[in-house]
Design a protein around this motif. Structure first.
Motif, PDB file in Angstrom:
ATOM      1  N   MET A 175      33.959  56.807  38.812  1.00 11.35           N
ATOM      2  CA  MET A 175      33.551  55.455  38.363  1.00 11.35           C
ATOM      3  C   MET A 175      34.801  54.387  39.170  1.00 11.35           C
ATOM      4  N   GLU A 179      33.512  51.714  41.565  1.00 12.09           N
ATOM      5  CA  GLU A 179      33.530  50.073  41.213  1.00 12.09           C
ATOM      6  C   GLU A 179      34.508  49.651  41.670  1.00 12.09           C
ATOM      7  N   SER A 180      35.549  50.144  42.443  1.00 12.69           N
ATOM      8  CA  SER A 180      36.938  49.728  42.930  1.00 12.69           C
ATOM      9  C   SER A 180      37.787  49.161  41.788  1.00 12.69           C
ATOM     10  N   LEU A 181      37.898  49.761  40.910  1.00  6.33           N
ATOM     11  CA  LEU A 181      38.593  49.403  39.722  1.00  6.33           C
ATOM     12  C   LEU A 181      40.237  49.137  40.065  1.00  6.33           C
ATOM     13  N   GLU A 252      39.617  53.614  27.490  1.00  3.94           N
ATOM     14  CA  GLU A 252      39.542  52.564  26.430  1.00  3.94           C
ATOM     15  C   GLU A 252      38.924  51.278  26.940  1.00  3.94           C
ATOM     16  N   PHE A 253      39.353  50.863  28.224  1.00  5.81           N
ATOM     17  CA  PHE A 253      38.795  49.617  28.726  1.00  5.81           C
ATOM     18  C   PHE A 253      37.148  49.543  28.848  1.00  5.81           C
ATOM     19  N   LEU A 254      36.937  51.008  29.522  1.00  9.73           N
ATOM     20  CA  LEU A 254      35.438  50.750  29.561  1.00  9.73           C
ATOM     21  C   LEU A 254      34.592  51.057  28.304  1.00  9.73           C
ATOM     22  N   GLY A 255      35.249  51.478  27.191  1.00 11.96           N
ATOM     23  CA  GLY A 255      34.616  51.750  25.969  1.00 11.96           C
ATOM     24  C   GLY A 255      34.045  53.258  26.236  1.00 11.96           C
ATOM     25  N   LEU A 256      34.785  54.099  27.115  1.00 14.72           N
ATOM     26  CA  LEU A 256      34.043  55.330  26.806  1.00 14.72           C
ATOM     27  C   LEU A 256      34.796  56.395  26.380  1.00 14.72           C
ATOM     28  N   GLN A 325      24.853  56.370  26.137  1.00 10.71           N
ATOM     29  CA  GLN A 325      25.434  56.011  25.025  1.00 10.71           C
ATOM     30  C   GLN A 325      24.934  54.588  24.791  1.00 10.71           C
ATOM     31  N   LEU A 326      24.086  54.387  23.893  1.00 10.73           N
ATOM     32  CA  LEU A 326      23.714  53.145  23.349  1.00 10.73           C
ATOM     33  C   LEU A 326      24.130  52.257  22.155  1.00 10.73           C
ATOM     34  N   PRO A 327      24.418  51.205  22.411  1.00 13.59           N
ATOM     35  CA  PRO A 327      25.218  50.221  21.407  1.00 13.59           C
ATOM     36  C   PRO A 327      24.725  50.838  19.971  1.00 13.59           C
TER      37      PRO A 327
ATOM     38  N   GLY B 551      32.181  47.055  27.231  1.00  7.56           N
ATOM     39  CA  GLY B 551      32.754  48.487  26.455  1.00  7.56           C
ATOM     40  C   GLY B 551      31.874  48.911  25.678  1.00  7.56           C
ATOM     41  N   ASP B 553      29.977  49.672  22.243  1.00  6.55           N
ATOM     42  CA  ASP B 553      30.297  49.371  20.946  1.00  6.55           C
ATOM     43  C   ASP B 553      31.806  49.063  20.775  1.00  6.55           C
TER      44      ASP B 553
END
Ligand SMILES: [Fe+3]
Ligand SMILES: [Mg+2]
Ligand SMILES: [Zn+2]
Ligand SMILES: [Zn+2]
Lengths: 330, 771
Positions: A175, A179-181, A252-256, A325-327, B551, B553
């Motif tokens: 990733m 995405e050139s993070l 953490e940043f990506l919410g993964l 992963q859906l919100p 991000g 949730d």
């Protein structure tokens, strides 16, 4: 790369490329199939895996070595010694020959290092826009002595769960590259062939019940599959999960959740509780298991839940997601 | 043929109705009889004062009784006095009522040194006490409750069998000689010497934390005036900021801390005895409800709790002390470690509350059904539920129509389930967030218990569209097991359907679903929707301008992310650096801006809840939420404290049937008074929502022309989690009323996901009808 009229010349070029890098006595036979010495007593294990990855080249590897490692690992976690590989390539018209050469060289190096030759193969070229550079399907054959087979059905309540190293390295490396993070310290894929580590683990004499490589869907998905197959539950300790700080920060940043991020050079082992320390030592003694850890245990649970004790001592379900992963926070 | 036969339906069994009728009839010198039967209570009367009897009967009923319907016919009545007749077999007493607060007659006994129930913590009668939480199964009689372990002593038995006694068929009655006993255990589970109530009070007054076994589960209690004790409770519970409820003897004891008006007092003193959110007074109890404008308070509703105050008052006799000042104020917080369900068993308490409690005030009456405290708020337009549980469950919500039996499994957070049987909807007690195995087990238990006590086999099962909610998975499993259809419904359609269900709306209606995130039928993350409901059909007329969730949730837990996302979305990305420096200097906005620019892990949502998060983040009110809904609650509290402001002119844009709040973001960015910003946000959102609805309904040029006729009578349903924001709802109601529209909101169920199952169940019936 051209397609159509120049097909014959191109096919020849590609053949030469494969022969040059992957060449071995079986591939050199030049027939439609490879004629192989039959292994001795035991049972055959066969696994196949199609590899699609974007980008094709990433820190720590590329689609070439990945396609060798992935299939070797699928054979090896069955308890088998991998013997031979086949490789099928689907190339998109216009794909750079130089890139293909890099990929084939990487495959060859991986196969050589693993001691598992690519003995037969096939190449097809599809029209521009109908592929994504290159797709590689590999099939592996291995042999396992009767009684040494492993499956996901053998986890038992009381067993201990171990992983061979840090989680999420491959998925985050891909990733970050795609995405050139641009993280300060680049994240490197863990792609590796695990049969050497597995041989060392088995030689330790520990009673291993299950081995798996937690690839797509990460450890969470793999453990849920095992829990379902074995009809058990599991309890993980969040604090015990090995995750590199860079991976943890990126997640953490990506919410993964690193539990759901792919690995390509890690395995999860489930063994009898009394042998857990023996197995852990054997894993840590191997370069690919240096960061191995005991992460939890198997429980009796009619729901077959994989749960985790969080940092605060609470417990949460490690879901088996139906897809992305859906919100869900209302 | 001068007598009357009355058939009475309603809540008339197990509530002391027959003794009541007997007393009234005898007082008026009437002849006749009364008995329970399958439909309720039937009675026959005759005599000179019969007319007075019929007038008074519905007006003086026992406190837990409710009359839905009386059918009267002529009857022959012999003049041999008035009798309580045996019940008609097999058809009686099946219903289990909710738990009810201690009644005045029982309080009088409790406080009478000469009474055999002096200071007895389990005193109860047909007018009060535990029901739902002690009942294993139907029918409701002692053998099926956890009192079955306590055979009645002769005096209790004679009360139980005496038709004119207050304890006639009081299924949970008992006394010190035959009933449950209290004990106080130390942290290791060893009994402590001395009187359990006296010792508990002493520990509490010494700043200790005591786990107290209540009706539906344990509480953790400490002295609410003792700042160190409250801080220690927070430390042990690892609960930094989520508000605690406080228990006090009476309203006077809360003077200065909470503003208790007539509406609040009515709720507090009701038989349901819920926690009531009251506006804070001038005085602050440190650490109880940090930074919030309201305080949750409740009154002692069981003899066990009341005895702590009785002890604090010096064990007075009589009832005068109840109205007098009493210093004792206790924090009473649910003993549910780490968001798991409440602790109910004694051994379980010792195990799961280890390290949390210094002592345990327990007893040997088992809690059969776990049930949290209910939480309500009194608004200018009537009470509304924050959480519906003890005292209300299992009372049904009346529906306008019957239909097939339906089981609805609800959502994910603050979950409840709902069962429709005939013309009644039985909404379960609050189950909570389904992120842990214990909560999922509680969900399964609740479904099984509800099906058993209502004796229903569902014909339809319904669940949310979200595939990964454990409630969805349970629904699919149950449907397969029972061989019945499983239906999926959209989250926000269900929120509005819940309002239709309780208000009996069967015609097409326009509604606003103002919520956090829920899945819509297009797979998107909805949450700020203008919908048109017509039976099972739902049209999305428009939605809030989407915000990206950087991000996923995680953004819902970190309002600073939503603020950054809103800035980016409003074209103010170049201001992010300066804003962060001012509000959150430790934060690096770079990675989030990259994610937003590349649309990486940034699903869009039309949720209004996330706009609240964005505003709270933007104003520096809340960086990271420590509990669900914290950002919105803090924002509302600040706005309340600030007082009303006019909406921002041009603070919103109506476009393509949707509402865009982006202009407001620019204004909040340059607003340096957070309270003023909070007030401005509330005022502008309310005005924007109202304008949106009005535009949609405009007779000329409105895109809904003809969809809803007669705008004078038009009703607008407003539901979803944001409808718990009283400030927003009051302002929205006022705007809509000005436009000639009536706002319909959730009254009998919480407007948030606690009421979702009711709407799901209602929709399932509509879908079934239309198949
Ligand atoms: Fe919702
Ligand atoms: Mg594979
Ligand atoms: Zn009573
Ligand atoms: Zn007794």
């Amino acid at each position: 790369m051209a397609h159509g009229a120049g097909g014959r010349a191109m096919a020849q070029l590609i053949e030469e490329l494969f022969a040059k890098h992957l060449g071995n006595e079986y591939l050199a036979q030049g027939d439609d199939g490879a004629l192989l010495p039959a292994p001795g007593a035991g049972r055959l294990v066969m696994a196949t895996d199609s590899h699609v990855v974007s980008p094709l080249f990433f820190p720590g590897g590329d689609i070439g070595c990945l396609s060798v490692h992935g299939t070797i690992n699928d054979v090896a976690v069955m308890g088998a010694k991998p013997l031979y590989l086949s490789a099928g390539f689907i190339l998109e018209e216009g794909f750079k020959l130089a890139d293909l050469a890099r990929i084939v060289q990487s495959m060859a190096a991986a196969a050589k290092e693993a001691g598992v030759p690519v003995v037969t193969g096939d190449t097809k070229v599809v029209e521009r826009g109908k592929g994504d550079g290159v797709f590689i399907t590999t099939t592996g054959v291995g042999i396992v002595a009767s009684g040494d087979e492993l499956s996901g059905r053998a986890a038992q309540p009381g067993d201990v769960i171990l992983v061979s190293g840090t989680l999420g390295d491959h998925g985050m490396a891909i990733m970050a590259e795609r995405e050139s993070l641009g993280f300060e310290s680049p994240i490197v894929s863990d792609t590796a062939a695990l049969h050497g580590l597995i041989a060392a683990m088995r030689a330790s004499g520990a009673e291993i019940h299950v081995l798996r490589d937690p690839t797509r869907g990460g450890l969470a998905t793999t453990l849920n599959e095992i829990a379902q197959q074995s009809g058990v539950g599991m309890m993980l300790q969040e604090k015990a999960l090995p995750v590199k700080p860079a991976v943890s920060a990126a997640c953490e940043f990506l919410g993964l959740d690193p539990l759901y991020v792919a690995n390509e050079g890690k395995l999860v082992a489930i063994c009898a509780a009394r042998d857990a320390d023996t197995l852990l030592s054997a894993m840590r003694a191997h370069p690919l298991g240096a960061a191995a850890a005991i992460i939890g245990s198997v429980k009796a649970d009619p729901h077959h839940f994989v749960q985790m004790t969080t940092g605060f001592g609470g417990k949460r379900i490690v879901d088996w997601l139906s897809g992305e992963q859906l919100p869900r926070i209302c | 043929m001068s007598g009357r036969l009355l058939r009475i339906r309603g809540l008339v069994q197990g509530v002391g109705f027959r003794p009541y009728v007997w007393r009234l009839a005898n007082e008026l010198g009437l002849n006749g009889w009364v008995r329970n039967d399958g439909a309720g209570v039937t009675l026959a009367v005759d005599g000179a004062k019969m007319a007075e009897f019929i007038t008074r009967l519905p007006n003086e009923i026992p406190r837990l009784a409710r009359i839905d319907d009386i059918v009267s016919e002529t009857a022959e009545v012999s003049d041999s006095g008035f009798a309580i007749r045996d019940s008609v077999a097999d058809s009686v007493g099946t219903a289990i009522g909710p738990d009810a607060a201690l009644c005045p007659a029982c309080i009088a006994e409790l406080c009478d040194p000469a009474n055999r129930r002096w200071r007895y913590a389990f005193t109860t009668c047909t007018h009060c006490g535990p029901r739902y939480t002690v009942s294993r199964r139907i029918p409701y009689d002692r053998a099926q409750t956890s009192l079955a372990a306590f055979p009645l002593c002769p005096p209790c038995a004679s009360e139980y069998t005496d038709p004119v006694d207050r304890r006639f068929h009081a299924e949970t009655t008992c006394c010190p000689a035959c009933g449950p006993q209290l004990s106080l255990l130390d942290a290791a589970g060893q009994p402590l010497a001395g009187d359990p109530i006296g010792e508990t009070l002493r520990l509490l007054q010494a700043g200790r934390i005591v786990a107290i076994k209540g009706l539906g589960g344990f509480h953790l209690a400490c002295d609410a005036r003792n700042t160190a004790a409250v801080a220690e409770l927070r430390r042990r519970k690892q609960r930094e900021a989520k508000p605690f409820a406080v228990m006090a003897l009476n309203a006077a004891a809360l003077a200065g801390y909470a503003e208790i008006g007539a509406a609040e007092l009515g709720l507090l003193r009701s038989a349901a005895a819920p926690v009531v959110l009251c506006a804070k007074g001038a005085g602050e109890l440190p650490g109880i409800a940090p930074a919030l404008a309201s305080l949750g308070v409740m009154l002692p509703a069981t003899p066990l709790h009341l005895l702590l105050w009785h002890e604090a008052a010096g064990r007075p006799s009589g009832s005068d002390w109840l109205a007098q000042e009493n210093e004792l104020l206790l924090v009473m917080t649910s003993a549910n470690p780490h968001g798991e369900p409440l602790v109910t068993g004694n051994a379980e308490a010792l195990a799961r509350l280890a390290g949390l409690a210094d002592a345990y005030l327990v007893h040997d009456r088992d809690i059969v059904v776990r049930c949290d405290d209910s939480v309500l708020r009194a608004t200018a337009d009537g009470p509304s539920f924050i959480r519906r549980a003890r005292g209300y469950v299992p009372l049904p919500i009346a529906l306008s129509n019957g239909g097939p039996s339906v089981l609805a499994l609800g959502g994910y957070l603050k979950n409840t389930v709902c069962l429709l049987k005939g013309k009644e909807a039985f909404l379960s007690q609050h189950i909570g967030g389904l992120d842990n195995a214990a909560a999922i087990a509680f969900l399964e238990e609740t479904v099984a218990h509800l099906l058993a006590i209502l004796d229903v086999r569902p014909e339809l099962i319904v669940h949310d569209l979200h595939p990964d909610y454990p409630s969805t998975q349970l629904a699919l499993r149950l449907a397969a097991e029972l061989g019945v259809p499983a239906l999926a419904v959209g989250h926000h359609q269900a929120h509005l359907a819940a309002i239709c269900a309780e208000h009996g709306v069967n015609e097409p209606i326009i509604g606003l679903a103002l919520d956090g995130v829920g899945l819509g039928p297009d797979g998107g993350a909805w949450g700020g929707e203008l919908l048109r409901l017509d039976g099972a059909r739902c049209d999305r007329l428009g939605h809030l301008a989407p915000l990206k969730l950087p991000g996923g949730d995680r953004a819902a837990r970190e309002p600073w992310r939503m603020a950054l996302s809103a800035l980016h979305g409003a074209g103010l990305g170049y201001r992010v650096g300066g804003w962060l420096k001012q509000r959150y200097p430790e934060r690096d906005g770079g990675p989030l801006l990259t994610m937003l620019a590349r649309d990486l892990r940034c699903p869009p949502t039309s949720s209004l809840g996330r706009w609240f998060d964005a505003a709270a983040g933007l104003l520096g009110v809340c960086e990271i939420s420590q509990y669900e809904g914290q950002a919105a609650m803090l924002l509302e509290s600040l706005a309340v404290a600030h007082g009303p402001v006019p909406p921002l002119a041009d603070g919103f844009v109506l476009r393509d049937g949707g509402l865009d709040l982006s202009p407001l973001i620019g204004a909040l960015l340059v607003c340096h008074d957070a309270a003023e910003g909070a007030a401005l946000f509330h005022a502008t959102v309310a005005a924007g929502l109202a304008a949106w609805v009005v535009q949609a309904l405009a007779p000329q040029g409105g895109f809904l022309r003809g969809a809803v006729h007669g705008s004078k009578e038009a009703k607008i349903a407003v539901g979803g989690g944001c409808a718990m924001n009283a400030l927003l709802m009051t302002a929205l109601r006022r705007h809509l009323e000005t436009a000639g529209l009536t706002l319909l909101e959730a009254r009998q169920a919480p407007p948030n996901d606690g009421g979702l199952a009711l709407g799901q169940a209602w929709l399932a019936r509509k879908m079934f009808k239309e198949r």
